[in-house]
Write an enzyme that holds these catalytic residues in place. Structure first.
Site, PDB file in Angstrom:
ATOM      1  N   HIS A  29      44.501 -64.150  -9.562  1.00 29.81           N
ATOM      2  CA  HIS A  29      43.969 -64.278  -8.319  1.00 29.81           C
ATOM      3  C   HIS A  29      42.545 -63.655  -8.023  1.00 29.81           C
ATOM      4  O   HIS A  29      42.113 -62.963  -8.837  1.00 29.81           O
ATOM      5  CB  HIS A  29      44.801 -63.079  -7.432  1.00 29.81           C
ATOM      6  CG  HIS A  29      46.353 -63.654  -7.450  1.00 29.81           C
ATOM      7  ND1 HIS A  29      46.979 -64.386  -6.568  1.00 29.81           N
ATOM      8  CD2 HIS A  29      47.377 -63.271  -8.221  1.00 29.81           C
ATOM      9  CE1 HIS A  29      48.259 -64.448  -6.586  1.00 29.81           C
ATOM     10  NE2 HIS A  29      48.587 -63.858  -7.624  1.00 29.81           N
TER      11      HIS A  29
ATOM     12  N   ASP B  33      54.379 -68.046  -7.588  1.00 33.51           N
ATOM     13  CA  ASP B  33      53.135 -68.554  -7.747  1.00 33.51           C
ATOM     14  C   ASP B  33      52.441 -68.650  -8.937  1.00 33.51           C
ATOM     15  O   ASP B  33      51.081 -68.784  -9.332  1.00 33.51           O
ATOM     16  CB  ASP B  33      51.991 -67.615  -6.585  1.00 33.51           C
ATOM     17  CG  ASP B  33      52.157 -66.173  -7.229  1.00 33.51           C
ATOM     18  OD1 ASP B  33      53.039 -65.664  -7.543  1.00 33.51           O
ATOM     19  OD2 ASP B  33      50.900 -65.811  -7.274  1.00 33.51           O
ATOM     20  N   HIS B  34      53.444 -68.288 -10.094  1.00 39.57           N
ATOM     21  CA  HIS B  34      52.871 -68.557 -11.581  1.00 39.57           C
ATOM     22  C   HIS B  34      53.762 -69.535 -12.386  1.00 39.57           C
ATOM     23  O   HIS B  34      53.443 -69.785 -13.324  1.00 39.57           O
ATOM     24  CB  HIS B  34      53.055 -67.092 -12.293  1.00 39.57           C
ATOM     25  CG  HIS B  34      51.860 -66.251 -11.622  1.00 39.57           C
ATOM     26  ND1 HIS B  34      50.540 -66.040 -12.187  1.00 39.57           N
ATOM     27  CD2 HIS B  34      51.795 -65.444 -10.342  1.00 39.57           C
ATOM     28  CE1 HIS B  34      49.883 -65.180 -11.369  1.00 39.57           C
ATOM     29  NE2 HIS B  34      50.699 -64.731 -10.319  1.00 39.57           N
TER      30      HIS B  34
ATOM     31  N   HIS C  62      54.281 -64.550 -16.303  1.00 34.28           N
ATOM     32  CA  HIS C  62      55.382 -63.689 -15.708  1.00 34.28           C
ATOM     33  C   HIS C  62      56.005 -64.769 -14.526  1.00 34.28           C
ATOM     34  O   HIS C  62      55.721 -65.753 -14.402  1.00 34.28           O
ATOM     35  CB  HIS C  62      55.180 -62.448 -14.898  1.00 34.28           C
ATOM     36  CG  HIS C  62      54.199 -62.380 -13.761  1.00 34.28           C
ATOM     37  ND1 HIS C  62      52.898 -63.040 -13.786  1.00 34.28           N
ATOM     38  CD2 HIS C  62      54.339 -62.382 -12.172  1.00 34.28           C
ATOM     39  CE1 HIS C  62      52.403 -63.118 -12.533  1.00 34.28           C
ATOM     40  NE2 HIS C  62      53.326 -62.620 -11.767  1.00 34.28           N
TER      41      HIS C  62
ATOM     42  N   HIS D 202      54.098 -54.732 -12.977  1.00 31.40           N
ATOM     43  CA  HIS D 202      53.935 -55.894 -11.850  1.00 31.40           C
ATOM     44  C   HIS D 202      55.465 -56.443 -11.787  1.00 31.40           C
ATOM     45  O   HIS D 202      56.074 -56.672 -10.778  1.00 31.40           O
ATOM     46  CB  HIS D 202      52.902 -56.955 -11.955  1.00 31.40           C
ATOM     47  CG  HIS D 202      52.988 -57.970 -10.774  1.00 31.40           C
ATOM     48  ND1 HIS D 202      52.463 -57.734  -9.538  1.00 31.40           N
ATOM     49  CD2 HIS D 202      53.062 -59.359 -11.102  1.00 31.40           C
ATOM     50  CE1 HIS D 202      52.627 -58.788  -9.058  1.00 31.40           C
ATOM     51  NE2 HIS D 202      52.884 -59.734  -9.759  1.00 31.40           N
TER      52      HIS D 202
ATOM     53  N   ASP E 240      49.003 -61.048 -13.383  1.00 30.61           N
ATOM     54  CA  ASP E 240      48.841 -60.121 -12.168  1.00 30.61           C
ATOM     55  C   ASP E 240      49.086 -58.678 -12.744  1.00 30.61           C
ATOM     56  O   ASP E 240      49.165 -57.815 -11.763  1.00 30.61           O
ATOM     57  CB  ASP E 240      49.836 -60.371 -11.157  1.00 30.61           C
ATOM     58  CG  ASP E 240      49.684 -61.715 -10.594  1.00 30.61           C
ATOM     59  OD1 ASP E 240      48.621 -62.485 -10.749  1.00 30.61           O
ATOM     60  OD2 ASP E 240      50.534 -62.066  -9.562  1.00 30.61           O
TER      61      ASP E 240
ATOM     62  N   HIS F 276      56.863 -64.849 -11.308  1.00 25.94           N
ATOM     63  CA  HIS F 276      56.860 -65.067  -9.974  1.00 25.94           C
ATOM     64  C   HIS F 276      56.656 -66.593  -9.489  1.00 25.94           C
ATOM     65  O   HIS F 276      55.820 -67.343 -10.392  1.00 25.94           O
ATOM     66  CB  HIS F 276      55.678 -64.232  -9.570  1.00 25.94           C
ATOM     67  CG  HIS F 276      56.000 -63.032  -9.215  1.00 25.94           C
ATOM     68  ND1 HIS F 276      55.078 -61.683  -9.085  1.00 25.94           N
ATOM     69  CD2 HIS F 276      57.118 -62.189  -8.760  1.00 25.94           C
ATOM     70  CE1 HIS F 276      55.781 -60.759  -8.864  1.00 25.94           C
ATOM     71  NE2 HIS F 276      57.047 -60.996  -8.859  1.00 25.94           N
TER      72      HIS F 276
HETATM   73 FE    FE Z   1      50.739 -63.725  -8.588  1.00 27.07          FE
HETATM   74 ZN    ZN Z   2      52.907 -62.009  -9.727  1.00 28.93          ZN
END
Ligand code: FE
Ligand code: ZN
Length: 256
Positions: free
Chosen positions: A172, A61-62, A57, A115, A134, A59
């Site tokens: 995570h 942090d990905h 996805h 998400h 996530d 985001h």
């Molecule tokens: Fe994440």
């Molecule tokens: Zn995420």
């Protein structure tokens, strides 16, 4: 056919980086790119060259390492079509039912909105592993940033139908906080009590609680258990629709 080699390592504060290596054709995929530095370090430690990125996805942090890693390695970026405008440098768009070959190993794409609206899982049925980003965590699930409760519940039900022995890699390390919430809504679940102890022991050694199996989540993760009589009673929602109970669990977790 030799097994895939999967390496998981911490990134950022609580993300996991994952590399999947196929030894015959020497393919290596990163599952998302939370941070390019630890991914480079793991590639160097293993002597692997990055050939693919499987994006779950959009985001940050990905996807933080997408541009740098692609420019350094020429790797191919695979990403959900429904998030195409939000993920940089995509080579291959995938959507529900997409399947592709990774050095003789089949990869199947399952859309999991909730998400984010276009979130996908990469499932390797012959290898018995799923990379869920996530969507599902150990004893938890992703926050609903771009979807409502019923949408996420429908996505989680797709994971619940995978073979129970499937090994799940998520984005995570949230297990300790998730266990505390899970115990608060289903304190009488003996398997959950045992799992919470194991998680405490692993985290005390700074060890990973990921991957985990679908079977374990089915018996312990409250977000997959809105049909639990104990959870229903705890919420005062006995007999309510499962999607409604799931939505209330997610709301309670946000406030926990
Ligand atoms: Fe994440
Ligand atoms: Zn995420």
């Amino acid at each position: 056919m030799p097994d895939l080699i999967i390496r998981q390592f911490p990134c950022r504060s609580d993300n996991y980086g994952v590399l999947v290596h196929e030894p015959v054709n020497k393919l290596t995929a990163a599952i998302d790119t939370p941070d390019p530095a630890p991914i480079r370090a793991e590639l160097a430690a293993q002597g692997w060259a990055l050939t693919h990125i499987f994006t779950t996805h959009h985001h940050g942090d990905h996807t933080a390492g997408h541009i740098a890693l692609k420019s350094e390695t020429g790797c191919k970026i695979i990403a959900p079509e429904k998030e195409a405008g939000k993920i940089p440098d995509v080579d291959v768009n995938v959507s529900e039912g997409s399947a592709f070959d990774f050095g003789g190993h089949q990869v199947r794409v399952i859309e999991m909105p909730g998400h984010t609206a276009g979130h996908v899982t990469y499932w390797l049925p012959d290898d018995g592993v799923a990379f869920v980003g996530d969507t599902l965590f150990s004893l938890g699930c992703g926050r609903l940033f771009e979807g409502d409760g019923p949408t996420m519940w429908a996505s989680l039900q797709k994971l619940m139908m995978l073979p129970p022995e499937t090994l799940v890699y998520c984005g995570h390390e949230y297990s300790k906080a998730n266990a505390a919430f899970a115990l608060s809504v289903e304190p009488g679940n003996a398997m959950l009590q045992q799992r919470a102890k194991e998680i405490d022991e692993l985290r005390a050694k700074n060890a990973a609680t990921v991957p985990f199996t679908i079977a374990a989540e089915l018996s312990q993760n409250p977000f997959l258990r809105p049909d639990s009589l104990e959870i229903q009673q705890h919420l005062g929602m006995s007999g309510h629709p499962l999607a409604t109970i799931f939505t209330e669990l997610r709301r309670l977790k946000n406030a926990f």
